[in-house]
Design a protein around this motif. Structure first.
Motif, PDB file in Angstrom:
ATOM      1  N   GLU A  60       0.830  -1.204   0.000  1.00 31.68           N
ATOM      2  CA  GLU A  60       0.000   0.000   0.000  1.00 31.68           C
ATOM      3  C   GLU A  60       0.863   1.251   0.000  1.00 31.68           C
ATOM      4  N   VAL A  61       2.045   1.161   0.611  1.00 25.62           N
ATOM      5  CA  VAL A  61       2.959   2.301   0.678  1.00 25.62           C
ATOM      6  C   VAL A  61       3.840   2.381  -0.567  1.00 25.62           C
ATOM      7  N   MET A  62       4.387   1.243  -0.973  1.00 26.27           N
ATOM      8  CA  MET A  62       5.349   1.224  -2.066  1.00 26.27           C
ATOM      9  C   MET A  62       4.692   1.257  -3.444  1.00 26.27           C
ATOM     10  N   HIS A  63       3.560   0.593  -3.582  1.00 28.00           N
ATOM     11  CA  HIS A  63       2.866   0.518  -4.870  1.00 28.00           C
ATOM     12  C   HIS A  63       1.360   0.608  -4.630  1.00 28.00           C
ATOM     13  N   PRO A  64       0.858   1.783  -4.246  1.00 30.94           N
ATOM     14  CA  PRO A  64      -0.553   1.892  -3.859  1.00 30.94           C
ATOM     15  C   PRO A  64      -1.525   1.441  -4.942  1.00 30.94           C
ATOM     16  N   GLU A  65      -1.127   1.540  -6.196  1.00 31.98           N
ATOM     17  CA  GLU A  65      -2.016   1.108  -7.279  1.00 31.98           C
ATOM     18  C   GLU A  65      -2.202  -0.409  -7.288  1.00 31.98           C
ATOM     19  N   ARG A  66      -1.307  -1.122  -6.597  1.00 36.98           N
ATOM     20  CA  ARG A  66      -1.394  -2.584  -6.535  1.00 36.98           C
ATOM     21  C   ARG A  66      -1.752  -3.075  -5.137  1.00 36.98           C
ATOM     22  N   ALA A  67      -2.156  -2.171  -4.264  1.00 39.19           N
ATOM     23  CA  ALA A  67      -2.422  -2.548  -2.871  1.00 39.19           C
ATOM     24  C   ALA A  67      -3.513  -3.605  -2.801  1.00 39.19           C
ATOM     25  N   PRO A  68      -3.268  -4.707  -2.094  1.00 38.36           N
ATOM     26  CA  PRO A  68      -4.271  -5.768  -2.001  1.00 38.36           C
ATOM     27  C   PRO A  68      -5.386  -5.402  -1.039  1.00 38.36           C
ATOM     28  N   GLN A  69      -6.573  -5.952  -1.290  1.00 40.53           N
ATOM     29  CA  GLN A  69      -7.631  -5.859  -0.289  1.00 40.53           C
ATOM     30  C   GLN A  69      -7.248  -6.772   0.867  1.00 40.53           C
ATOM     31  N   ILE A  70      -7.434  -6.289   2.086  1.00 43.32           N
ATOM     32  CA  ILE A  70      -6.996  -7.039   3.256  1.00 43.32           C
ATOM     33  C   ILE A  70      -8.075  -8.049   3.651  1.00 43.32           C
ATOM     34  N   ILE A  71      -7.676  -9.298   3.809  1.00 44.89           N
ATOM     35  CA  ILE A  71      -8.615 -10.373   4.123  1.00 44.89           C
ATOM     36  C   ILE A  71      -9.150 -10.208   5.544  1.00 44.89           C
ATOM     37  N   SER A  72      -8.233 -10.049   6.481  1.00 44.50           N
ATOM     38  CA  SER A  72      -8.613  -9.968   7.903  1.00 44.50           C
ATOM     39  C   SER A  72      -7.885  -8.786   8.533  1.00 44.50           C
ATOM     40  N   PRO A  73      -8.428  -7.580   8.410  1.00 42.24           N
ATOM     41  CA  PRO A  73      -7.728  -6.397   8.915  1.00 42.24           C
ATOM     42  C   PRO A  73      -7.852  -6.230  10.422  1.00 42.24           C
ATOM     43  N   GLY A  74      -6.911  -5.475  10.971  1.00 39.17           N
ATOM     44  CA  GLY A  74      -7.010  -5.018  12.353  1.00 39.17           C
ATOM     45  C   GLY A  74      -7.254  -6.095  13.378  1.00 39.17           C
ATOM     46  N   VAL A  75      -8.335  -5.922  14.137  1.00 41.88           N
ATOM     47  CA  VAL A  75      -8.601  -6.821  15.254  1.00 41.88           C
ATOM     48  C   VAL A  75      -8.890  -8.245  14.789  1.00 41.88           C
ATOM     49  N   LEU A  76      -9.367  -8.418  13.550  1.00 43.72           N
ATOM     50  CA  LEU A  76      -9.586  -9.779  13.057  1.00 43.72           C
ATOM     51  C   LEU A  76      -8.262 -10.529  12.989  1.00 43.72           C
ATOM     52  N   ARG A  77      -7.251  -9.900  12.418  1.00 41.37           N
ATOM     53  CA  ARG A  77      -5.912 -10.505  12.373  1.00 41.37           C
ATOM     54  C   ARG A  77      -5.362 -10.703  13.773  1.00 41.37           C
ATOM     55  N   ASP A  78      -5.498  -9.689  14.612  1.00 38.69           N
ATOM     56  CA  ASP A  78      -4.926  -9.761  15.955  1.00 38.69           C
ATOM     57  C   ASP A  78      -5.543 -10.905  16.761  1.00 38.69           C
ATOM     58  N   ASP A  79      -6.854 -11.073  16.661  1.00 41.12           N
ATOM     59  CA  ASP A  79      -7.517 -12.166  17.382  1.00 41.12           C
ATOM     60  C   ASP A  79      -7.016 -13.520  16.900  1.00 41.12           C
ATOM     61  N   LEU A  80      -6.830 -13.655  15.582  1.00 40.99           N
ATOM     62  CA  LEU A  80      -6.348 -14.923  15.036  1.00 40.99           C
ATOM     63  C   LEU A  80      -4.923 -15.217  15.499  1.00 40.99           C
ATOM     64  N   LEU A  81      -4.093 -14.188  15.563  1.00 42.85           N
ATOM     65  CA  LEU A  81      -2.723 -14.387  16.041  1.00 42.85           C
ATOM     66  C   LEU A  81      -2.714 -14.800  17.512  1.00 42.85           C
ATOM     67  N   GLU A  82      -3.567 -14.168  18.296  1.00 40.06           N
ATOM     68  CA  GLU A  82      -3.641 -14.532  19.714  1.00 40.06           C
ATOM     69  C   GLU A  82      -4.117 -15.968  19.879  1.00 40.06           C
ATOM     70  N   GLN A  83      -5.129 -16.365  19.085  1.00 41.13           N
ATOM     71  CA  GLN A  83      -5.620 -17.740  19.144  1.00 41.13           C
ATOM     72  C   GLN A  83      -4.532 -18.734  18.760  1.00 41.13           C
ATOM     73  N   ALA A  84      -3.577 -18.299  17.936  1.00 40.48           N
ATOM     74  CA  ALA A  84      -2.490 -19.174  17.505  1.00 40.48           C
ATOM     75  C   ALA A  84      -1.374 -19.271  18.536  1.00 40.48           C
ATOM     76  N   GLY A  85      -1.501 -18.564  19.649  1.00 43.16           N
ATOM     77  CA  GLY A  85      -0.512 -18.679  20.709  1.00 43.16           C
ATOM     78  C   GLY A  85       0.508 -17.560  20.777  1.00 43.16           C
ATOM     79  N   VAL A  86       0.277 -16.462  20.049  1.00 41.09           N
ATOM     80  CA  VAL A  86       1.195 -15.328  20.083  1.00 41.09           C
ATOM     81  C   VAL A  86       0.962 -14.524  21.365  1.00 41.09           C
ATOM     82  N   ASP A  87       2.044 -14.261  22.093  1.00 40.86           N
ATOM     83  CA  ASP A  87       1.954 -13.515  23.354  1.00 40.86           C
ATOM     84  C   ASP A  87       2.086 -12.012  23.155  1.00 40.86           C
ATOM     85  N   GLY A  88       2.825 -11.604  22.129  1.00 42.90           N
ATOM     86  CA  GLY A  88       3.044 -10.187  21.892  1.00 42.90           C
ATOM     87  C   GLY A  88       3.083  -9.892  20.413  1.00 42.90           C
TER      88      GLY A  88
END
Length: 325
Positions: A60-88
Motif C-alpha cells: 500500500e505504501v510502495m505501490h498503492p495502485e497494486r495494494a491488495p484488499q486485506i482479508i482480515s484487517p485489524g482486530v480480526l488478524r490480531d484475534d487470530l494471532l492470539e488464538q495461535a498462541g502469540v503472546d506479543g
C-alpha cells in the motif's frame, strides 16, 4: 496479547523471546504452520512468542495502485494471532522512511536490540525485506551466527499449491468461499454492527441482519451463501433464549430486484423472525456458495428463490429440513 509499535518499547516481560515476522493477512494454514512452530520453540525455551507485522501493508505504501484488499484487517488478524498462541505483537508503522532501512539494520534493530530474540521462525519463501528488497533466509542465517539467534525455517505449506493470502483473495473475489476456507483452515469471516436497512426482508417474511459500513473483512463476490451468524456481544445464550451462533442464509449484493445501488451483506437467521439484533456486533462466517445474485421480475419469483436458498443453506450446513417445509 500485548501490542506495541516500536522495538525500543518492547515490554520487558516479552524479551527475550522467540519471534517471527510477516503480514499475516488472513492468518491462513501456511501462516499457522509458522505460528505453531513459533509457539513450540517458545515453550521449549520457556520464553514468550512474539510476532512482528506492519501497518499499513507494505504494498500500500510502495505501490498503492497494486495494494491488495486485506482479508482480515485489524482486530480480526490480531484475534487470530492470539488464538495461535502469540503472546506479543509488534506492529511496525510502514512508511517510505522505514522502507529505506537496510535488511541488516531492520533485523538487528528489531530482533536483536529490541526483542532479544533467541530464535527467529520464518517460512522458506521469506525474501525481499529491507531496502532494495535484499533480505532473505541466507542473510538471516548469517546474522543469526553473528548475533547469537537461531533461524528456524518452515518449508512451503500447501496441498497442490502453496497456501497464500493471494490465493484466498482470488477465491473470495469469485465467490469460492469453500476453496478460501480450505486455505484459511476455517470459514472466511466478516464482522460488523447490525444496522437498519429498508426492512424489505421483514416485509417478505425473511428479516435480515444488515452489516453497517464499519464491517471488517474482505467481502466475497456478490451472491447468496450458506453460513453462520455469531452474536459477538454475547458470551453464552442470548436473553431471548437464542444460541450465540446461528445458521444463516447470507446475501451479498445491491438487491438488483429493487434497483439497489449500495452493496450490502445481510443475513437471514433460519426460522427466526423474532430476533432484534440492531446495534449488536456480529460475525458472519461464509461456509458455502448457494447461487449468484439474480434480478427477479416479480416478488413471487424472489420469494420462491429465497425459499430455495434456505433449503440449500440447510443442506450445506448439514441441518435437517424445516418442519414447515
Amino acid at each position: 496479547m500485548q501490542q506495541w509499535s516500536s522495538p525500543s518499547a518492547t515490554p520487558p516481560q516479552l524479551r527475550p523471546c522467540v519471534a517471527t515476522f510477516g503480514n499475516f493477512d488472513g492468518v491462513h494454514r501456511g501462516h499457522r504452520a509458522i505460528l505453531d512452530e513459533l509457539a513450540r520453540q517458545a515453550r521449549a525455551r520457556d520464553v514468550p512468542a512474539v510476532a512482528v507485522t506492519f501497518d499499513p501493508h507494505p504494498v500500500e505504501v510502495m505501490h498503492p495502485e497494486r495494494a491488495p484488499q486485506i482479508i482480515s484487517p485489524g482486530v480480526l488478524r490480531d484475534d487470530l494471532l492470539e488464538q495461535a498462541g502469540v503472546d506479543g505483537l509488534l506492529v511496525l508503522p510502514y512508511t517510505l522512511e522505514f522502507a529505506r532501512t537496510s535488511a541488516v539494520d531492520y533485523i538487528v534493530d528489531t530482533f536483536v536490540t529490541g526483542l532479544h530474540a533467541e530464535a527467529l521462525v520464518v517460512g522458506a519463501d521469506t525474501r525481499g525485506f529491507g531496502a532494495g528488497y535484499t533480505g532473505d533466509v541466507e542473510l538471516l542465517r548469517e546474522l543469526g551466527e553473528e548475533h547469537g539467534f537461531e533461524v528456524v525455517v518452515i518449508e512451503d505449506q500447501g496441498d497442490t499449491a502453496r497456501w497464500s493470502s493471494s490465493a484466498v483473495r482470488n477465491h473470495l473475489a469469485i465467490g469460492e468461499v469453500e476453496d478460501a476456507a480450505a486455505i484459511l483452515g476455517r470459514p472466511h469471516r466478516v464482522t460488523g454492527t447490525v444496522v437498519h436497512g429498508h426492512h424489505r426482508g421483514r416485509e417478505l417474511g425473511y428479516p435480515t441482519a444488515n452489516l453497517g459500513t464499519d464491517s471488517l473483512g474482505l467481502i466475497p463476490a456478490d451472491g447468496v451463501y450458506a453460513g453462520w451468524l455469531t452474536r459477538l456481544d454475547l458470551d453464552t445464550d442470548g436473553p431471548d433464549g437464542t444460541d450465540r451462533r446461528l445458521p444463516a442464509a447470507i446475501s451479498v449484493g445491491t438487491n438488483p430486484t429493487f434497483d439497489g445501488q449500495v452493496r450490502v451483506v445481510e443475513s437471514y437467521v433460519l426460522d427466526r423472525t423474532d430476533l432484534d439484533l440492531y446495534g449488536e456486533q456480529v460475525a458472519v462466517d461464509f461456509v458455502g456458495h448457494v447461487r449468484p445474485t439474480l434480478r427477479f421480475d416479480t416478488i413471487d419469483e424472489l420469494l420462491e428463490a429465497m425459499a430455495d436458498d434456505v433449503r440449500q443453506t440447510r443442506a450445506v450446513l448439514g441441518l435437517p429440513p424445516s418442519a414447515s417445509a
